[in-house]
Design a protein around this motif. Sequence first.
Motif, short mmCIF file in Angstrom:
data_model
loop_
_atom_site.label_atom_id
_atom_site.label_comp_id
_atom_site.label_asym_id
_atom_site.label_seq_id
_atom_site.Cartn_x
_atom_site.Cartn_y
_atom_site.Cartn_z
N MET A 469 0.82 -1.21 0.00
CA MET A 469 0.00 0.00 0.00
C MET A 469 0.85 1.26 0.00
SD MET A 469 -3.33 0.03 -0.19
CE MET A 469 -3.71 1.61 0.58
N GLU A 470 2.02 1.22 0.64
CA GLU A 470 2.86 2.41 0.73
C GLU A 470 3.23 2.96 -0.65
OE1 GLU A 470 6.31 2.11 3.16
OE2 GLU A 470 5.31 0.94 4.72
N PHE A 471 3.44 2.05 -1.59
CA PHE A 471 3.88 2.50 -2.91
C PHE A 471 2.88 3.45 -3.57
CE2 PHE A 471 6.56 -1.23 -2.45
CZ PHE A 471 7.75 -0.83 -3.06
N PHE A 472 1.61 3.23 -3.34
CA PHE A 472 0.60 4.00 -4.06
C PHE A 472 0.54 5.46 -3.63
CE2 PHE A 472 -0.83 -0.40 -4.53
CZ PHE A 472 -0.98 -0.45 -5.91
N CYS A 473 0.96 5.76 -2.41
CA CYS A 473 0.82 7.16 -1.97
C CYS A 473 1.85 8.07 -2.63
CB CYS A 473 0.87 7.27 -0.45
SG CYS A 473 2.41 6.85 0.31
N TYR A 474 2.77 7.51 -3.44
CA TYR A 474 3.71 8.34 -4.19
C TYR A 474 3.24 8.59 -5.62
CZ TYR A 474 7.13 7.76 -0.44
OH TYR A 474 7.78 7.80 0.77
N GLU A 475 2.20 7.92 -6.07
CA GLU A 475 1.73 8.12 -7.44
C GLU A 475 1.11 9.50 -7.58
OE1 GLU A 475 -0.75 5.02 -8.92
OE2 GLU A 475 0.79 3.48 -8.68
N LYS A 476 1.35 10.13 -8.71
CA LYS A 476 0.93 11.52 -8.89
C LYS A 476 -0.58 11.69 -8.74
CE LYS A 476 1.81 15.56 -11.76
NZ LYS A 476 2.57 16.08 -12.92
N ALA A 477 -1.34 10.78 -9.34
CA ALA A 477 -2.80 10.89 -9.25
C ALA A 477 -3.27 10.76 -7.81
CB ALA A 477 -3.45 9.82 -10.13
N VAL A 478 -2.59 9.92 -7.03
CA VAL A 478 -2.96 9.73 -5.62
C VAL A 478 -2.58 10.96 -4.81
CG1 VAL A 478 -2.55 8.35 -3.55
CG2 VAL A 478 -2.80 7.22 -5.77
N VAL A 479 -1.40 11.51 -5.06
CA VAL A 479 -0.97 12.71 -4.33
C VAL A 479 -1.95 13.86 -4.59
CG1 VAL A 479 0.84 14.47 -4.15
CG2 VAL A 479 1.45 12.05 -4.23
N LYS A 480 -2.47 13.95 -5.81
CA LYS A 480 -3.47 14.98 -6.11
C LYS A 480 -4.72 14.76 -5.26
CE LYS A 480 -1.33 17.31 -9.37
NZ LYS A 480 -0.95 18.74 -9.19
N LEU A 481 -5.10 13.51 -5.06
CA LEU A 481 -6.26 13.21 -4.22
C LEU A 481 -6.01 13.55 -2.75
CD1 LEU A 481 -7.32 9.71 -5.62
CD2 LEU A 481 -8.57 11.86 -5.90
N LEU A 482 -4.76 13.37 -2.33
CA LEU A 482 -4.40 13.57 -0.92
C LEU A 482 -4.20 15.03 -0.55
CD1 LEU A 482 -1.69 10.75 -0.64
CD2 LEU A 482 -3.94 10.69 0.43
N SER A 483 -3.91 15.86 -1.53
CA SER A 483 -3.43 17.22 -1.24
C SER A 483 -4.46 18.30 -1.56
CB SER A 483 -2.14 17.50 -2.02
OG SER A 483 -2.36 17.44 -3.41
N LYS A 484 -4.54 19.24 -0.65
CA LYS A 484 -5.38 20.44 -0.83
C LYS A 484 -4.95 21.44 0.23
CE LYS A 484 -10.20 21.94 -1.23
NZ LYS A 484 -11.62 21.51 -1.16
#
Length: 643
Positions: A469-484
């Motif tokens: 699961m850790e690997f996915f939090c570095y993907e660009k699309a995921v980071v966009k979901l995580l960040s605001k």
Amino acid sequence: MKNTPNFQPKNIVKTIQTLTEKGLKVVDRATQGKTWAEVVEPIDAFEFELGQHTSVNSHLNAVMFSEEFNAEYEQTLSLITNFYSEVSSNKALYQAYKDLLKTDLNTQQTYILNETIKDFELSGVGLERAMSKRFKAIKGRLSILSNQFSKNSLLSTNEWKKTVTKTDLAGYDEDSLAKVKTDSGYEISLQMPIYMDVMAYADSRDLREEVYKAYISRASEVGITDKKFDNKSTMNEILTLRKEMAEILGFENYAAYSIAAKMVDSDRQVTDFLDDLVMQSKPQAEQELAELKVFAGVDLMPWDLGYYAEKLKEQKFDFKKSDLTPYFPEKRVLKGLFITIENLYKVSISIVDEACYHPDVRILDISNSVETVGRIYLDIYARKDKRGGAWMADYQPLMGDENPVAFVVCNLNSSTEDKPALFEFDEIVTLFHEFGHALHHILTQVKYPSAAGISGVPWDGVELPSQYMEFFCYEKAVVKLLSKHWQTGESLPDDLYDKLIAAKDFQSALGMLRQCEFSLWDIKTHSENKDTYAVLNEVRKATALIKIVDENRFLNTFGHIFSGGYAAGYFSYKWAEVLAADAYYYVKSQGGIGSQASVDFMHCILEVGGSLDFMQQYLKFRGEKPSVTALLKANGINNIRKQ
């Protein structure tokens, strides 16, 4: 949810005593059974009931610690240990399980029975009366010592505090200052988020040294805190008893005993694996340290590493951690995490509005397209009465029409008066990790509680879903979901994302050496009849590249080994990381999140739990054996030879 935990248990000693007495009667009746339904199912049903009580008690003792509750909790430990010792040494029940192998069973039932029989044998079922009695006494004593170790670690951590001024905290930004602001000024402590900030940001070398030495010497004879919390005698007794327990069963040492229940074949295989990682990582680690020394311009001490590493990272990649945190407010991070999980595994996550044991706790229901399949209690903030670290614990497995329930616990930054909780990226990685464990437990399709979710999974496989699961939090699309951004609402800009990824493997070889050091110490300290610090000093000849100060008593609070389940198994993190890296790169090559490969991972690994051979299931998913090359690639370690 039909069955929710009781977070205000009363009379827990009497309750556990009554339940364990009931359990022995259930076991006695089961020994007369001839079928799966007569032998296994009644025991599964009882352990489901008992587990609900023991898991809540253990959870509350870890996250809402009080001396009063702990005193009662400690009394239950011997009752629980004695009960399971009685069950695991019951020769009639052992024979009943063996006889079931001759009956009509499905593949999962056959596998579960064979593993259960092996567990009986590793639990001393074949011992004669005197040795059996001693074996049970050792297990009972170990449960008490484990809790004592954990309690000493917590109390010694809580005891140290220091009032400081804003001038003392030169180097801090406003967000970091807000974490330690009090009504009368500023106060620092040894709680992990506070300690890490001191190490990374405090310009005062004297302050960093003081805090480092206070932290690294906790629960020891040289510690600044009360010497009554010294864990050394507790550690020594734990190691002595583990050795005796292994020898009673005919093993040369505890490492051999521990490995008998894992995928690996021997402690030699483990040390060869770790030695190879050290050899391949060390040249790059030496280069990383040399670069840091040149940059720092001082004779580096342990309390300098985090500080100068942060400064060097900022210079090399043109950003600092504090540039990122405003983009990761808690609500947005959780929303992004939930969406990522939903896309990976075709489930939905909803927040339940119910009161719980603490206002910080969130209750999450996990559903598929048809129904709710499980629940997670999420407790993420650091508190004084809460054990340090991060973990997932199960409340109940899948059982009949009762869904699995898990606790996810972290010790992350909390909100302040004028700001929401803003997470550092490392803390987000921790969240993804623990949810990987929780999903392993929640998404099970196994109808047999002893092998549902994480139950029955070999220890060196249990970290695969979490590290994957850790690997996915570095993907660009995921980071966009995580960040605001908590003020502007802007997602993490592309340039900052690129810098984050460029910095991902910063000093990764040094990190690899450190983890190999822990793992080698662990396996060797459980196989060599030496003082545990003497073993550590020997291991450090190959792994340590910087001075070790005299006050270093890191092992005295190493809960994974002395109060967790990782004794002679800490290597599992690296072993499973090989699988996780290999799995991630394979899924990525097949389309990534939402692809059939990501769903296959759920079907072959998460849903199957401990009901089938773990490595065979991995091969079914992957199609070939994993390689250590994937691990080195994932860490940006370039000394990769042909495998």
